[in-house]
Design an enzyme around this catalytic site. Structure first.
Site, PDB file in Angstrom:
ATOM      1  CG  ASP A  73      22.149  12.885  17.570  1.00  0.00           C
ATOM      2  OD1 ASP A  73      22.602  14.096  17.968  1.00  0.00           O
ATOM      3  OD2 ASP A  73      21.752  13.046  16.633  1.00  0.00           O
ATOM      4  CB  THR A  81      13.955  14.576   8.316  1.00  0.00           C
ATOM      5  OG1 THR A  81      14.588  13.857   9.069  1.00  0.00           O
ATOM      6  CG2 THR A  81      15.348  14.992   7.622  1.00  0.00           C
ATOM      7  CG  HIS A 125      11.931  29.007  15.291  1.00  0.00           C
ATOM      8  ND1 HIS A 125      11.333  27.898  14.932  1.00  0.00           N
ATOM      9  CD2 HIS A 125      11.668  30.174  15.165  1.00  0.00           C
ATOM     10  CE1 HIS A 125       9.794  28.301  14.349  1.00  0.00           C
ATOM     11  NE2 HIS A 125      10.580  30.425  14.575  1.00  0.00           N
ATOM     12  CG  ASP A 126      13.559  33.747  21.186  1.00  0.00           C
ATOM     13  OD1 ASP A 126      12.703  34.629  20.850  1.00  0.00           O
ATOM     14  OD2 ASP A 126      13.957  32.395  22.073  1.00  0.00           O
ATOM     15  CB  ILE A 127      12.783  37.431  18.330  1.00  0.00           C
ATOM     16  CG1 ILE A 127      13.603  37.790  20.260  1.00  0.00           C
ATOM     17  CG2 ILE A 127      11.230  37.293  19.402  1.00  0.00           C
ATOM     18  CD1 ILE A 127      13.191  38.708  21.243  1.00  0.00           C
ATOM     19  N   PRO A 128      14.453  37.743  16.308  1.00  0.00           N
ATOM     20  CG  PRO A 128      13.835  39.063  14.141  1.00  0.00           C
ATOM     21  CD  PRO A 128      13.624  38.737  15.861  1.00  0.00           C
ATOM     22  CG  ASP A 162      21.861  20.365  14.389  1.00  0.00           C
ATOM     23  OD1 ASP A 162      20.811  21.521  13.863  1.00  0.00           O
ATOM     24  OD2 ASP A 162      20.887  18.563  14.504  1.00  0.00           O
ATOM     25  CG  LEU A 163      22.070  24.423  19.355  1.00  0.00           C
ATOM     26  CD1 LEU A 163      23.144  26.146  20.219  1.00  0.00           C
ATOM     27  CD2 LEU A 163      22.106  23.395  20.506  1.00  0.00           C
ATOM     28  CE  LYS A 164      16.529  20.699  14.067  1.00  0.00           C
ATOM     29  NZ  LYS A 164      17.885  19.701  14.500  1.00  0.00           N
ATOM     30  CE  LYS A 167      22.603  16.349  14.478  1.00  0.00           C
ATOM     31  NZ  LYS A 167      22.114  16.114  15.702  1.00  0.00           N
ATOM     32  N   GLY A 209      24.092   9.225  12.306  1.00  0.00           N
ATOM     33  CA  GLY A 209      23.682   9.133  13.381  1.00  0.00           C
ATOM     34  C   GLY A 209      23.442   7.920  14.021  1.00  0.00           C
ATOM     35  NE  ARG A 210      17.997   7.292  15.726  1.00  0.00           N
ATOM     36  CZ  ARG A 210      16.949   7.662  15.781  1.00  0.00           C
ATOM     37  NH1 ARG A 210      16.451   6.778  16.020  1.00  0.00           N
ATOM     38  NH2 ARG A 210      16.269   8.438  14.733  1.00  0.00           N
TER      39      ARG A 210
END
Length: 230
Positions: A9, A115, A62-65, A58-60, A31, A207-208
């Site tokens: 990150d 989180t 979230h859209d139409i199938p 790690d793009l998460k 990551k 990460g940090r």
């Protein structure tokens, strides 16, 4: 024993390459999240894979199938080990993503509740009162696994409940890891490496604690020692 994934990150490719070089060969799993992927793109992922490193993309999604399916195909072609979608995208979206990675090395993870969200934030987002993050995370995880996900991403606070519900076959990946006394920054649901390991997490995303440490390699070794002791 839980395995550590180092989150790259950082603002750009140069900083990521520098961190990888400082941690190699102690760290071999990294990551790549939204910021770095937006700046450095697929070529940086290929560079990591060509160097023999494992990659958590790690793009998460979230859209139409259909859109998520095509994005998952592209991720699988990059030969990444882990790829994230949002569980709230629904079962059909997850099924399409799972079909897209079938036959590849890529394992699909469903992000349950970020989180950074506490109970009050979840209540505001979902328009309900008395929201229990643990209950909601387990509910979303069960939906994701029914859709074919290989595992889930959740805070370490829910890891034990998830392991009880999902059994040993599901991957549980936990960000929100902090050493005792560390600043939580923008994370609301956190735990120490030892606590997350004891709760049943397979992977700890760090990460940090490492990337911003004066001595990243030393910080990683301290985290590993805590995991091994647990």
């Amino acid at each position: 024993m839980a395995e550590v994934i180092i989150a790259l990150d950082v603002p750009g490719r140069d900083q990521a390459e520098n961190l990888v070089a400082r941690l190699d060969p102690e760290a071999r799993f990294f990551k790549v999240g939204l910021e770095l992927f937006t700046r450095a793109g697929p070529s940086f992922v290929r560079q990591l894979r060509d160097g023999g490193f494992r990659v958590f993309l790690d793009l998460k999604l979230h859209d139409i199938p259909n859109t998520v399916r095509r994005a998952a195909v592209a991720a699988a072609e990059l030969d990444v080990d882990l790829l994230t979608v949002h569980a709230t995208g629904g079962r059909r979206m997850i099924e399409e993503a799972r079909a897209a990675v079938r036959g590849s090395r890529t394992r699909l993870l469903a992000v349950t509740a970020l989180t950074s969200l506490d109970a009050a934030a979840l209540e505001a987002v979902w328009g309900r009162t008395a929201v229990d993050p643990r209950v909601e995370v387990v509910r979303l995880a069960a939906l994701a696994m029914e859709g074919g996900a290989h595992g889930v991403v959740a805070s370490p606070a829910e890891a034990a409940d998830l392991r009880d519900r999902l059994g040993t076959g599901a991957l549980i990946v936990t960000p929100g890891i902090r050493l005792a006394g560390d600043d939580p920054h923008d994370q609301a649901r956190i735990a120490t490496p030892a606590d997350a390991t004891r709760a049943g997490a397979d992977y700890l995303v760090i990460g940090r604690m490492v990337s911003r440490a004066p001595d990243p390699l030393g910080a990683l070794k301290r985290i590993r020692a805590e995991v091994e002791a647990a």
